[in-house]
Design a protein around this motif. Sequence first.
Motif, PDB file in Angstrom:
ATOM      1  N   HIS A 176       0.532  -1.423   0.122  1.00  0.00           N
ATOM      2  CA  HIS A 176      -0.347  -0.043  -0.138  1.00  0.00           C
ATOM      3  C   HIS A 176       0.949   1.332  -0.117  1.00  0.00           C
ATOM      4  O   HIS A 176       1.789   1.488   0.307  1.00  0.00           O
ATOM      5  N   TYR A 177       0.646   1.997   0.080  1.00  0.00           N
ATOM      6  CA  TYR A 177       1.196   3.429   0.080  1.00  0.00           C
ATOM      7  C   TYR A 177       0.113   4.741  -0.520  1.00  0.00           C
ATOM      8  O   TYR A 177      -1.469   4.556  -0.633  1.00  0.00           O
ATOM      9  N   PHE A 178       0.345   5.953   0.311  1.00  0.00           N
ATOM     10  CA  PHE A 178      -0.341   6.981  -0.439  1.00  0.00           C
ATOM     11  C   PHE A 178      -0.206   7.953  -1.567  1.00  0.00           C
ATOM     12  O   PHE A 178       1.006   8.228  -1.579  1.00  0.00           O
ATOM     13  N   ASN A 179      -1.708   8.750  -1.763  1.00  0.00           N
ATOM     14  CA  ASN A 179      -1.190   9.416  -3.646  1.00  0.00           C
ATOM     15  C   ASN A 179      -0.759  10.688  -3.344  1.00  0.00           C
ATOM     16  O   ASN A 179      -1.050  11.527  -1.964  1.00  0.00           O
ATOM     17  N   GLU A 180      -0.689  11.543  -3.692  1.00  0.00           N
ATOM     18  CA  GLU A 180      -0.053  12.920  -3.640  1.00  0.00           C
ATOM     19  C   GLU A 180      -1.112  13.744  -2.539  1.00  0.00           C
ATOM     20  O   GLU A 180      -1.439  14.382  -2.250  1.00  0.00           O
ATOM     21  N   LYS A 181      -2.862  13.684  -2.846  1.00  0.00           N
ATOM     22  CA  LYS A 181      -3.863  13.757  -2.108  1.00  0.00           C
ATOM     23  C   LYS A 181      -4.102  13.033  -0.953  1.00  0.00           C
ATOM     24  O   LYS A 181      -4.677  13.279   0.035  1.00  0.00           O
ATOM     25  N   GLY A 182      -3.118  12.199  -0.620  1.00  0.00           N
ATOM     26  CA  GLY A 182      -3.054  11.465   0.991  1.00  0.00           C
ATOM     27  C   GLY A 182      -4.163  10.513   1.385  1.00  0.00           C
ATOM     28  O   GLY A 182      -4.443  10.607   2.082  1.00  0.00           O
ATOM     29  N   ASP A 183      -4.229   9.649   0.170  1.00  0.00           N
ATOM     30  CA  ASP A 183      -5.584   8.661   0.412  1.00  0.00           C
ATOM     31  C   ASP A 183      -4.274   7.867  -0.018  1.00  0.00           C
ATOM     32  O   ASP A 183      -4.006   7.067  -0.553  1.00  0.00           O
ATOM     33  N   LEU A 184      -5.246   6.703   1.162  1.00  0.00           N
ATOM     34  CA  LEU A 184      -5.143   5.563   1.186  1.00  0.00           C
ATOM     35  C   LEU A 184      -4.861   4.638  -0.085  1.00  0.00           C
ATOM     36  O   LEU A 184      -5.881   4.127  -0.472  1.00  0.00           O
ATOM     37  N   ILE A 185      -4.202   4.331  -0.976  1.00  0.00           N
ATOM     38  CA  ILE A 185      -4.116   3.092  -2.020  1.00  0.00           C
ATOM     39  C   ILE A 185      -3.374   1.816  -1.724  1.00  0.00           C
ATOM     40  O   ILE A 185      -1.896   1.914  -0.703  1.00  0.00           O
ATOM     41  N   ILE A 186      -4.297   0.358  -1.914  1.00  0.00           N
ATOM     42  CA  ILE A 186      -3.839  -0.789  -1.674  1.00  0.00           C
ATOM     43  C   ILE A 186      -3.459  -1.312  -3.318  1.00  0.00           C
ATOM     44  O   ILE A 186      -4.086  -1.099  -4.214  1.00  0.00           O
ATOM     45  N   VAL A 187      -2.872  -1.901  -3.156  1.00  0.00           N
ATOM     46  CA  VAL A 187      -1.923  -2.440  -4.776  1.00  0.00           C
ATOM     47  C   VAL A 187      -2.068  -3.905  -4.825  1.00  0.00           C
ATOM     48  O   VAL A 187      -1.651  -5.054  -3.291  1.00  0.00           O
ATOM     49  N   THR A 188      -2.275  -4.978  -5.478  1.00  0.00           N
ATOM     50  CA  THR A 188      -2.860  -5.939  -5.070  1.00  0.00           C
ATOM     51  C   THR A 188      -1.349  -6.574  -6.512  1.00  0.00           C
ATOM     52  O   THR A 188      -0.400  -6.046  -6.625  1.00  0.00           O
ATOM     53  N   ASP A 189      -1.372  -7.831  -6.121  1.00  0.00           N
ATOM     54  CA  ASP A 189      -0.183  -8.885  -6.580  1.00  0.00           C
ATOM     55  C   ASP A 189      -0.768  -8.856  -8.415  1.00  0.00           C
ATOM     56  O   ASP A 189       0.341  -8.767  -8.799  1.00  0.00           O
ATOM     57  N   SER A 190      -1.364  -8.060  -8.956  1.00  0.00           N
ATOM     58  CA  SER A 190      -1.694  -8.222 -10.592  1.00  0.00           C
ATOM     59  C   SER A 190      -1.025  -6.902 -11.024  1.00  0.00           C
ATOM     60  O   SER A 190      -1.705  -7.271 -11.655  1.00  0.00           O
ATOM     61  N   GLY A 191      -0.847  -5.660  -9.523  1.00  0.00           N
ATOM     62  CA  GLY A 191      -0.502  -4.562  -9.444  1.00  0.00           C
ATOM     63  C   GLY A 191      -1.852  -3.436 -10.005  1.00  0.00           C
ATOM     64  O   GLY A 191      -1.859  -2.502 -10.339  1.00  0.00           O
ATOM     65  N   LYS A 192      -2.876  -4.348  -9.876  1.00  0.00           N
ATOM     66  CA  LYS A 192      -3.977  -3.346  -9.360  1.00  0.00           C
ATOM     67  C   LYS A 192      -4.126  -1.840  -8.527  1.00  0.00           C
ATOM     68  O   LYS A 192      -3.844  -2.691  -7.277  1.00  0.00           O
ATOM     69  N   GLU A 193      -4.915  -0.669  -8.506  1.00  0.00           N
ATOM     70  CA  GLU A 193      -4.676   0.414  -7.667  1.00  0.00           C
ATOM     71  C   GLU A 193      -5.913   0.394  -7.182  1.00  0.00           C
ATOM     72  O   GLU A 193      -6.654   0.517  -7.857  1.00  0.00           O
ATOM     73  N   ILE A 194      -6.364   0.124  -6.154  1.00  0.00           N
ATOM     74  CA  ILE A 194      -7.514   0.482  -5.580  1.00  0.00           C
ATOM     75  C   ILE A 194      -7.359   0.908  -4.450  1.00  0.00           C
ATOM     76  O   ILE A 194      -6.518   0.848  -3.142  1.00  0.00           O
ATOM     77  N   PRO A 195      -8.517   2.012  -4.205  1.00  0.00           N
ATOM     78  CA  PRO A 195      -8.351   3.053  -2.677  1.00  0.00           C
ATOM     79  C   PRO A 195      -8.874   2.117  -1.810  1.00  0.00           C
ATOM     80  O   PRO A 195     -10.064   1.130  -1.829  1.00  0.00           O
ATOM     81  N   ALA A 196      -8.211   2.176  -0.641  1.00  0.00           N
ATOM     82  CA  ALA A 196      -8.653   1.488   0.756  1.00  0.00           C
ATOM     83  C   ALA A 196      -9.963   1.636   1.240  1.00  0.00           C
ATOM     84  O   ALA A 196     -10.335   0.828   1.732  1.00  0.00           O
ATOM     85  N   MET A 197     -10.866   2.581   0.456  1.00  0.00           N
ATOM     86  CA  MET A 197     -11.852   3.338   0.971  1.00  0.00           C
ATOM     87  C   MET A 197     -13.322   2.097   0.051  1.00  0.00           C
ATOM     88  O   MET A 197     -14.210   2.313   0.645  1.00  0.00           O
ATOM     89  N   LYS A 198     -12.536   1.227  -0.872  1.00  0.00           N
ATOM     90  CA  LYS A 198     -13.429   0.875  -1.625  1.00  0.00           C
ATOM     91  C   LYS A 198     -13.357  -1.105  -1.034  1.00  0.00           C
ATOM     92  O   LYS A 198     -13.746  -1.510  -2.662  1.00  0.00           O
ATOM     93  N   ILE A 199     -12.708  -0.999  -0.693  1.00  0.00           N
ATOM     94  CA  ILE A 199     -12.393  -2.966  -0.218  1.00  0.00           C
ATOM     95  C   ILE A 199     -12.608  -3.198   0.835  1.00  0.00           C
ATOM     96  O   ILE A 199     -13.184  -2.248   1.917  1.00  0.00           O
ATOM     97  N   ARG A 200     -13.378  -4.365   1.550  1.00  0.00           N
ATOM     98  CA  ARG A 200     -14.025  -5.033   1.864  1.00  0.00           C
ATOM     99  C   ARG A 200     -13.096  -6.357   2.208  1.00  0.00           C
ATOM    100  O   ARG A 200     -12.559  -7.421   1.272  1.00  0.00           O
TER     101      ARG A 200
END
Length: 64
Positions: free
Chosen positions: A36-60
Amino acid sequence: MKRYKSIFESIEIPLNPGDSFLHGKFKNKTSVYKSHYFNEKGDLIIVTDSGKEIPAMKIRIKKS
């Protein structure tokens, strides 16, 4: 440009590399957590094993 403090910087993610989680509109797609990492706006982004980047607020997190 004004930089706002992210509220996510103090949140711990209960995921370890290799754990599965659900995402998508209906939370029915499974992916594997890689990092995971934080983007320039400060949002938490989750990185999957396939390289897809998903905002943390949209996962369960799947129940074990």
